[in-house]
Design an enzyme around this catalytic site. Structure first.
Site, PDB file in Angstrom:
ATOM      1  N   TRP A 100      16.352  -3.659  -4.247  1.00 33.95           N
ATOM      2  CA  TRP A 100      17.816  -3.472  -4.181  1.00 33.95           C
ATOM      3  C   TRP A 100      18.180  -2.008  -4.296  1.00 33.95           C
ATOM      4  CZ3 TRP A 100      19.664  -7.307  -1.820  1.00 33.95           C
ATOM      5  CH2 TRP A 100      19.196  -8.608  -2.051  1.00 33.95           C
ATOM      6  N   ASP A 167      24.097  -1.026 -10.393  1.00 35.51           N
ATOM      7  CA  ASP A 167      24.068  -2.383  -9.848  1.00 35.51           C
ATOM      8  C   ASP A 167      23.579  -3.270 -10.993  1.00 35.51           C
ATOM      9  OD1 ASP A 167      23.523  -4.782  -8.618  1.00 35.51           O
ATOM     10  OD2 ASP A 167      22.157  -3.950  -7.111  1.00 35.51           O
ATOM     11  N   LYS A 191      24.602 -14.514  -9.676  1.00 40.35           N
ATOM     12  CA  LYS A 191      23.457 -14.532 -10.584  1.00 40.35           C
ATOM     13  C   LYS A 191      23.872 -15.014 -11.982  1.00 40.35           C
ATOM     14  CE  LYS A 191      21.114 -12.695  -7.223  1.00 40.35           C
ATOM     15  NZ  LYS A 191      21.007 -11.275  -6.924  1.00 40.35           N
TER      16      LYS A 191
HETATM   17  C1  LIG Z   1      21.011 -10.420  -5.638  1.00 39.36           C
HETATM   18  C2  LIG Z   1      21.106  -8.966  -5.833  1.00 39.36           C
HETATM   19  C3  LIG Z   1      21.750  -8.132  -4.900  1.00 39.36           C
HETATM   20  C4  LIG Z   1      22.333  -8.641  -3.613  1.00 39.36           C
HETATM   21  O1  LIG Z   1      23.559  -9.197  -3.836  1.00 39.36           O
HETATM   22  P1  LIG Z   1      24.478  -9.695  -2.631  1.00 39.36           P
HETATM   23  O2  LIG Z   1      25.672 -10.174  -3.384  1.00 39.36           O
HETATM   24  O3  LIG Z   1      23.746 -10.756  -1.900  1.00 39.36           O
HETATM   25  O4  LIG Z   1      24.773  -8.533  -1.782  1.00 39.36           O
HETATM   26  C5  LIG Z   1      21.822  -6.787  -5.177  1.00 39.36           C
HETATM   27  N1  LIG Z   1      21.308  -6.277  -6.303  1.00 39.36           N
HETATM   28  C6  LIG Z   1      20.678  -7.032  -7.217  1.00 39.36           C
HETATM   29  C7  LIG Z   1      20.124  -6.405  -8.448  1.00 39.36           C
HETATM   30  C8  LIG Z   1      20.560  -8.407  -7.002  1.00 39.36           C
HETATM   31  O5  LIG Z   1      19.934  -9.177  -7.913  1.00 39.36           O
END
Ligand SMILES: *Cc1c(COP(=O)(O)O)cnc(C)c1O
Length: 355
Positions: A100, A167, A191
């Site tokens: 990511w 993030d 998540k």
């Molecule tokens: C799942 C995830 C993403 C992607 O998220 P989307 O909402 O599908 O764009 C980005 N960063 C992390 C750390 C993730 O676990």
């Protein structure tokens, strides 16, 4: 049979949340209307959005500290681009701790210079890299607090005077920690917060308005703040379900209690990985994630046996990501301690059977 849902995302939500969300699809409170057929401009929904933003700031202890909460669309993936659009004037720094982060870097590179201040790519991202020196001339430093795929997590946030952007898709609200270290953080809801479709963004207002480029309206945090996350029609079902989860967090003792429970779950699984001769942990011990535990079998030939044991115990969603292989047990807030115990038991049975 009870299913133990270890899915990495979309993933388990509290049962109460799901029940209330499904009722609201039939009728929202006593309005006579469904949540998904009312105007997003109606008082009913505006109140939902306001309460969700308020609770997000409250739970992170950021209320009254110059931050705004937003519920946007496009996932965390859109935030890779949006954060750079709004903050990257000349140069941004990134800690590359996994897939990511790598994707976030790629988007930011469209808009300016990007330097990797640290990376753990050399070992397929099985550890959190040390950041020895962070240049002082960065517009911001971006990191991924929890690496969902590799099962690593920052235990300490690097010290720096440049604004921190994170993030937090897979560990937001997982424990009590000092969210005020960050000027901007975001998390795709699917998540630890709600269904896919919305992304929580929390941004400190004083970092905005500093870039010279023109920003498309829908990607402009300032415009999103002015329009109360309703520059376009918001994903009402996702936002409402996130609100229910935020209420659930508060009703369950807040992040202190949630954090304690998550630690118990993580200790259970990692203790077993360490003492069970049939399993090997993937992530370095000091970098292990409390949310996603990654591990492999020490003898690949045991895979069929282990998979059958898990299947019979109702264990679902533990297949590892293709870039790591093996297994990944995702233990988000709503997963109960008894589910982790059920998995640990399968691991123990496998070891006993194959002695
Ligand atoms: C799942 C995830 C993403 C992607 O998220 P989307 O909402 O599908 O764009 C980005 N960063 C992390 C750390 C993730 O676990």
């Amino acid at each position: 049979m009870k299913i133990h849902n270890f899915s990495a995302g979309p993933s388990i939500l509290p049962k109460e949340v799901m029940q209330k969300a499904s009722l609201a699809v039939k009728e929202l409170d006593d309005s006579g209307l469904s949540l998904i057929e009312i105007s997003h401009r109606s008082k009913n929904f505006v109140d939902i959005m306001d309460e969700a933003c308020d609770k997000a700031l409250n739970i992170t202890k950021l209320r009254g500290k110059g931050y705004k909460a937003l519920f946007l669309q496009g996932g965390a993936s859109q935030q890779f681009l949006m954060s750079a659009y709004n903050l990257l004037e000349k140069k941004a720094g990134f800690i590359n701790s996994g897939t990511w982060s790598t994707k976030a870097i790629k988007e930011a590179q469209l808009l300016g210079e990007v330097i990797e201040v640290a990376s753990s790519k050399d070992k397929n991202f099985n550890y959190i890299p040390k950041t020895n020196s962070i240049p002082a001339d960065l517009d911001y430093l971006h990191l991924t607090t929890n690496n969902t795929i590799f099962g690593t997590q920052f235990k300490e946030i690097p010290e720096t005077l440049v604004p921190l952007v994170a993030d937090m898709s897979s560990d937001i609200f997982s424990t009590n920690f000092d969210y005020s270290k960050f000027s901007l953080f975001y998390a795709g809801a699917q998540k630890n917060l709600g269904p896919a479709g919305t992304t929580l963004v929390i941004v400190k207002e004083d970092i905005l308005g500093k870039v010279t480029r023109k920003i498309p309206s829908i990607l402009d945090y300032s415009i999103q703040i002015k329009s109360g996350s309703m520059f376009n029609t918001p994903p009402v079902f996702s936002v409402y379900t996130c609100l229910l989860t935020l209420r659930w967090i508060e009703d369950n003792g807040g992040l202190d209690e949630i954090g304690k429970k998550n630690k118990i779950k993580a200790d259970l699984i990692y203790d077993e990985i360490d003492k069970n001769s049939k399993f090997i942990g993937f992530a370095d011990k000091e970098s292990r994630s409390t949310m996603n535990a990654t591990f492999n079998l020490s003898e690949p030939s045991l895979a069929d046996s282990f998979d059958t044991l898990c299947q019979n115990a109702g264990i679902s969603g533990i297949k590892g990501h293709r870039s790591v292989g093996g297994y990944r047990a995702s233990m988000y807030n709503a997963l109960s301690i008894s589910s982790v115990k059920a998995l640990v038991e399968c691991m123990q049975i496998l070891e006993q059977k194959s002695k």
